[in-house]
Scaffold this motif. Structure first.
Motif, short mmCIF file in Angstrom:
data_model
loop_
_atom_site.label_atom_id
_atom_site.label_comp_id
_atom_site.label_asym_id
_atom_site.label_seq_id
_atom_site.Cartn_x
_atom_site.Cartn_y
_atom_site.Cartn_z
N ILE A 140 10.96 -23.02 -0.71
CA ILE A 140 10.60 -23.79 -1.91
C ILE A 140 10.32 -22.81 -3.06
O ILE A 140 10.80 -22.99 -4.18
CB ILE A 140 9.39 -24.72 -1.65
CG1 ILE A 140 9.79 -25.81 -0.65
CG2 ILE A 140 8.87 -25.34 -2.95
CD1 ILE A 140 8.65 -26.67 -0.15
N GLY A 141 9.58 -21.74 -2.73
CA GLY A 141 9.24 -20.72 -3.73
C GLY A 141 10.49 -20.08 -4.31
O GLY A 141 10.53 -19.70 -5.48
N ALA A 142 11.53 -19.96 -3.50
CA ALA A 142 12.78 -19.33 -3.96
C ALA A 142 13.63 -20.31 -4.76
O ALA A 142 14.73 -19.99 -5.19
CB ALA A 142 13.56 -18.81 -2.76
N GLY A 143 13.12 -21.52 -4.94
CA GLY A 143 13.82 -22.50 -5.79
C GLY A 143 14.93 -23.24 -5.08
O GLY A 143 15.79 -23.85 -5.74
N GLN A 144 14.95 -23.22 -3.75
CA GLN A 144 16.00 -23.97 -3.04
C GLN A 144 15.75 -25.47 -3.16
O GLN A 144 14.64 -25.92 -2.89
CB GLN A 144 15.99 -23.60 -1.56
CG GLN A 144 16.70 -22.32 -1.25
CD GLN A 144 16.94 -22.18 0.25
OE1 GLN A 144 17.09 -23.15 0.98
NE2 GLN A 144 16.95 -20.95 0.70
N PRO A 145 16.76 -26.24 -3.55
CA PRO A 145 16.55 -27.69 -3.65
C PRO A 145 16.31 -28.31 -2.28
O PRO A 145 16.88 -27.85 -1.29
CB PRO A 145 17.85 -28.21 -4.27
CG PRO A 145 18.85 -27.12 -4.09
CD PRO A 145 18.12 -25.83 -3.88
N PHE A 146 15.47 -29.30 -2.24
CA PHE A 146 15.19 -29.95 -0.94
C PHE A 146 15.00 -31.45 -1.10
O PHE A 146 14.60 -31.94 -2.16
CB PHE A 146 13.96 -29.31 -0.28
CG PHE A 146 12.70 -29.45 -1.08
CD1 PHE A 146 11.85 -30.54 -0.89
CD2 PHE A 146 12.35 -28.49 -2.03
CE1 PHE A 146 10.68 -30.67 -1.63
CE2 PHE A 146 11.18 -28.62 -2.78
CZ PHE A 146 10.35 -29.70 -2.58
N ALA A 147 15.31 -32.14 -0.01
CA ALA A 147 15.02 -33.58 0.08
C ALA A 147 13.72 -33.73 0.87
O ALA A 147 13.25 -32.76 1.47
CB ALA A 147 16.16 -34.28 0.80
N LEU A 148 13.14 -34.92 0.86
CA LEU A 148 11.99 -35.17 1.73
C LEU A 148 12.41 -36.21 2.76
O LEU A 148 12.93 -37.27 2.42
CB LEU A 148 10.79 -35.70 0.92
CG LEU A 148 10.12 -34.69 0.01
CD1 LEU A 148 9.06 -35.36 -0.86
CD2 LEU A 148 9.48 -33.55 0.82
N ARG A 149 12.19 -35.88 4.02
CA ARG A 149 12.54 -36.80 5.11
C ARG A 149 11.28 -37.34 5.78
O ARG A 149 10.25 -36.65 5.84
CB ARG A 149 13.37 -36.07 6.18
CG ARG A 149 14.78 -35.74 5.73
CD ARG A 149 15.61 -35.16 6.86
NE ARG A 149 16.94 -34.85 6.39
CZ ARG A 149 17.97 -35.72 6.38
NH1 ARG A 149 17.81 -36.94 6.86
NH2 ARG A 149 19.14 -35.36 5.92
N LEU A 150 11.42 -38.55 6.31
CA LEU A 150 10.31 -39.18 7.03
C LEU A 150 10.37 -38.74 8.49
O LEU A 150 11.43 -38.77 9.12
CB LEU A 150 10.49 -40.71 6.96
CG LEU A 150 9.41 -41.56 7.63
CD1 LEU A 150 8.08 -41.45 6.86
CD2 LEU A 150 9.85 -43.02 7.69
#
Ligand code: GLU
Length: 283
Positions: free
Chosen positions: A139-149
């Motif tokens: 996250i710190g490196a700026g990688q895009p992410f989704a949030l999963r349940l």
């Protein structure tokens, strides 16, 4: 629950021009409400910043008005309410039910033969296995992410759930068939499942009507309602209109768009009859 004055909605995405199938969905939802002294709402589901266009939204208002429909104002546009979805995500995060997922579709497809759910291959859990440090680093490196349940944990927390389809009766909720669903996309701070469920609650919709292609999605929505303490409406999942080729109508079938039919000189009444008549010819 009383169905004497239902609140229904039509919730199109402005990703193309409305076609005869949309006219049927809108007329169906409208009919369910006004025939029983209820209220009909229109909602613009525009969370996809790439595919949704303002011109298509304007066309939705024009086409539905031309058909003779009226709806309550103001219209809820999902892109105006991103903070609401963020708040719901924060709650689920606080319950320890979300994790960031950095995978691309390709990563998922190449990870082996994952079993399929209603939305495609089930997520094989690659990012669930990342440590907290690894997550923070990416996250710190700026990688895009989704949030999963975390589906298993969520289902265990919610316990056994049921929901009611007015045509098909009481259903046992089976959200686990979707695996760890995405609740916030990489490119949008929510997903269809979260936005639609929260909006139906906030808008006090009591009867959700939509195509039978979304029947299974209701399992996930029922789970989200339980986790977030939201109202539980009733549902009706209607058949989909088929095009001349025997396949369901899609936005690319421009010949069946309401604009094309109108430009051919058809009257709103004729198009209404076409939409409603075609449905009764469905199996
Ligand atoms: N926006 C969804 C669609 O265009 C409809 C969502 C729903 O009715 O639940 O398919």
């Amino acid at each position: 629950m009383t169905f004497s004055s239902p609140v229904t909605r039509f919730a199109p995405s402005p990703t193309g021009f409305l076609h005869l199938g949309h006219a049927f969905c809108a007329l169906f939802a409208h009919g369910q409400a006004v025939d029983r002294g209820g209220r009909f709402l229109l909602r613009i589901e525009d969370i996809d910043p790439v595919r949704c266009k303002l011109d298509f939204e304007t066309a939705i208002y024009e086409d539905l008005s031309w058909l003779g429909l009226t709806w309550e104002m103001p219209v809820r546009r999902q892109s105006d309410h991103l903070a609401d979805y963020r708040q719901a995500l924060d709650r689920l995060e606080g319950m320890g039910l979300l994790y960031p997922c950095f995978c691309s579709r390709k990563d998922i497809a190449s990870s082996g033969q994952a079993p399929h759910g209603p939305d495609g291959p089930l997520y094989p859990g690659i990012c669930k296995r990342l440590s907290l440090d690894q997550r923070a680093e990416r996250i710190g490196a700026g990688q895009p992410f989704a949030l999963r349940l975390e589906m298993e944990r969520a289902v265990a927390l919610a316990g056994a759930l049921t929901w009611r389809d007015l045509d098909q009766g009481e259903q046992k909720a089976r959200p686990e068939i979707f695996g760890d669903v995405v609740l916030a996309r990489k490119d949008a701070p929510t997903s269809y499942h979260l936005a639609v469920t929260l909006d139906d609650h906030l808008q006090e919709v009591t009867l959700v009507t939509r195509g039978v292609d979304l029947f299974e999605a209701t399992h996930v929505h029922r789970l989200l309602q339980a986790l977030l303490g939201l109202n539980v409406p009733a549902w009706r999942h209607h058949p989909l209109l088929m095009g001349p080729s025997g396949l369901r109508l899609a936005k690319r079938d421009q010949a069946q768009s309401l604009r094309a039919l109108r430009n051919e000189g058809l009257s709103p009444q004729a198009v209404r009859s076409m939409a409603m008549g075609r449905e009764s010819a469905n199996p």
